[in-house]
Design a protein around this motif. Structure first.
Motif, short mmCIF file in Angstrom:
data_model
loop_
_atom_site.label_atom_id
_atom_site.label_comp_id
_atom_site.label_asym_id
_atom_site.label_seq_id
_atom_site.Cartn_x
_atom_site.Cartn_y
_atom_site.Cartn_z
N UNK A 23 3.67 -9.54 6.86
CA UNK A 23 3.21 -8.16 6.70
C UNK A 23 4.36 -7.17 6.66
N UNK A 24 5.30 -7.32 7.58
CA UNK A 24 6.43 -6.39 7.64
C UNK A 24 7.22 -6.42 6.33
N UNK A 25 7.47 -7.63 5.82
CA UNK A 25 8.20 -7.75 4.56
C UNK A 25 7.46 -7.11 3.40
N UNK A 26 6.16 -7.35 3.33
CA UNK A 26 5.36 -6.79 2.24
C UNK A 26 5.26 -5.27 2.37
N UNK A 27 5.01 -4.80 3.58
CA UNK A 27 4.82 -3.37 3.81
C UNK A 27 6.06 -2.57 3.43
N UNK A 28 7.23 -3.07 3.78
CA UNK A 28 8.47 -2.38 3.48
C UNK A 28 8.65 -2.19 1.98
N UNK A 29 8.25 -3.17 1.20
CA UNK A 29 8.47 -3.12 -0.25
C UNK A 29 7.33 -2.44 -1.00
N UNK A 30 6.09 -2.65 -0.56
CA UNK A 30 4.95 -2.28 -1.41
C UNK A 30 4.00 -1.24 -0.82
N UNK A 31 4.06 -0.96 0.46
CA UNK A 31 3.15 0.03 1.03
C UNK A 31 1.76 -0.50 1.30
N UNK A 32 0.77 0.41 1.35
CA UNK A 32 -0.55 0.08 1.87
C UNK A 32 -1.65 -0.10 0.83
N UNK A 33 -1.37 0.16 -0.43
CA UNK A 33 -2.45 0.24 -1.40
C UNK A 33 -3.28 -1.04 -1.51
#
Length: 261
Positions: free
Chosen positions: A225-235
Motif C-alpha cells: 500500500x505504501x509503495x502504491x500510495x506514494x506513486x499513484x494516490x487514492x483514486x
C-alpha cells in the motif's frame, strides 16, 4: 463460525485494515453472506483479530517506536477522541454493525471523497506532526465508528487535511491503529464476558488462527500500500469503494434470491 470462515474473514481483515476501504465494512458483508453476522462471537472475532494486524505494524516499523517519548504522547492525544466517542456511542455502534446498507452508503460517499482528496490537499512533503494535528487526526478517525467509513481512510484524509504528505499521513494512521485497536479489543472482550459468554476451546483456536492469518496478510498489504500510495494516490481506492457500495445495494435490494444479508 467454522475454520474456513475464520480464515476468509482474517484474510479480508489483513488486506483491508490499512487500506482506505473499510475492513469492518468488508467483514460485515462477508459474515452476512456466511449467515453469521448477528452472532455474538462473530462480532467479537472481527474486533479481536485486529490484534494480529496491528502486530504487523510493530514488526515493520519497529525502530520508529524508539525515536522519542513525544511520539507516544502524540499517539495518545490522537487516541483520546476515539476513547470518548467510543464509550459514549457504544450501543449505537453495535447496532450499526449488522447493517449492510449503512456500509454500502458509507463506501460510496467515502469513494467520492477519495477521488477528490488529492485535488483538495495535494501531496505535501510535510512529515512533521504537531499535537494539534494529532488531535485533529484523532477526531477524523472517529468517523470510522460508522461501518464502511474506514478507520485508515478517515485518519489519512485527516492527516492530509493538515498538510501532511500521503506517506506521513498513512504511516501515522498505521501507528494510531495500535492503541485504537488494542482499546477496542479490550473493551469488546470485557463486554463479551460481562454479557455472560465464555470462549470455548474451538472459539479460542479460531481467534488464534484469525490473528496469525491477519498478521501475515497485513505485512504484505502494508508494504504494498505504501509503495502504491506514494506513486499513484487514492483514486483506485475511490473507484473500488463506489463499485463495491453499488454492488452491495444491488444485491440487497434487487437480487433477492441471492441475498442472505
Amino acid at each position: 463460525m467454522n475454520t474456513l470462515q475464520a480464515i476468509i474473514l482474517a484474510i479480508i481483515e489483513g488486506i483491508t485494515e490499512f487500506l482506505p476501504v473499510s475492513s469492518t465494512g468488508h467483514m460485515i458483508i462477508a459474515s452476512s453472506f456466511f449467515g453469521i453476522a448477528g452472532d455474538d462471537f462473530t462480532k467479537l472475532f472481527t474486533i479481536v483479530i485486529q490484534l494480529g494486524t496491528i502486530l504487523s505494524v510493530v514488526v515493520l516499523y519497529f525502530k520508529r517506536f524508539f525515536q522519542s517519548i513525544n511520539f507516544y504522547y502524540k499517539l495518545f492525544v490522537a487516541f483520546l477522541p476515539a476513547v470518548v466517542f467510543g464509550l459514549l456511542l457504544n450501543d449505537i455502534i453495535d447496532s450499526l454493525l449488522e447493517n449492510p446498507i449503512v456500509v454500502a452508503i458509507s463506501l460510496i460517499i467515502g469513494g467520492f471523497i477519495l477521488l477528490k482528496v488529492d485535488d483538495w490537499f495535494g501531496n505535501s512533503e510535510n512529515t512533521e506532526i504537531s499535537y494539534v494535528t494529532a488531535l485533529k487526526i484523532g477526531f477524523f478517525q472517529c468517523l470510522a465508528m460508522i461501518p464502511g467509513v474506514s478507520r485508515s481512510g478517515a485518519s489519512i484524509v485527516g492527516g492530509m487535511s493538515q498538510k501532511l504528505s500521503r506517506t506521513a499521513a498513512a504511516e501515522f494512521s498505521f501507528f494510531l491503529a495500535i492503541p485504537t485497536m488494542l482499546g477496542a479489543t479490550v473493551k469488546k472482550l470485557y463486554d463479551y464476558y460481562k454479557a455472560g459468554f465464555e470462549l470455548t476451546q474451538d472459539q479460542t483456536q479460531l481467534l488464534l488462527i484469525g490473528n496469525v492469518v491477519g498478521f501475515i496478510v497485513a505485512l504484505i498489504a502494508i508494504t504494498s500500500f505504501i509503495g502504491y500510495l506514494t506513486k499513484h494516490g487514492f483514486k483506485v481506492f475511490g473507484y473500488y469503494r463506489i463499485v463495491a457500495g453499488i454492488a452491495i445495494l444491488i444485491i440487497h435490494f434487487f437480487i433477492k434470491e441471492l441475498t442472505i444479508i
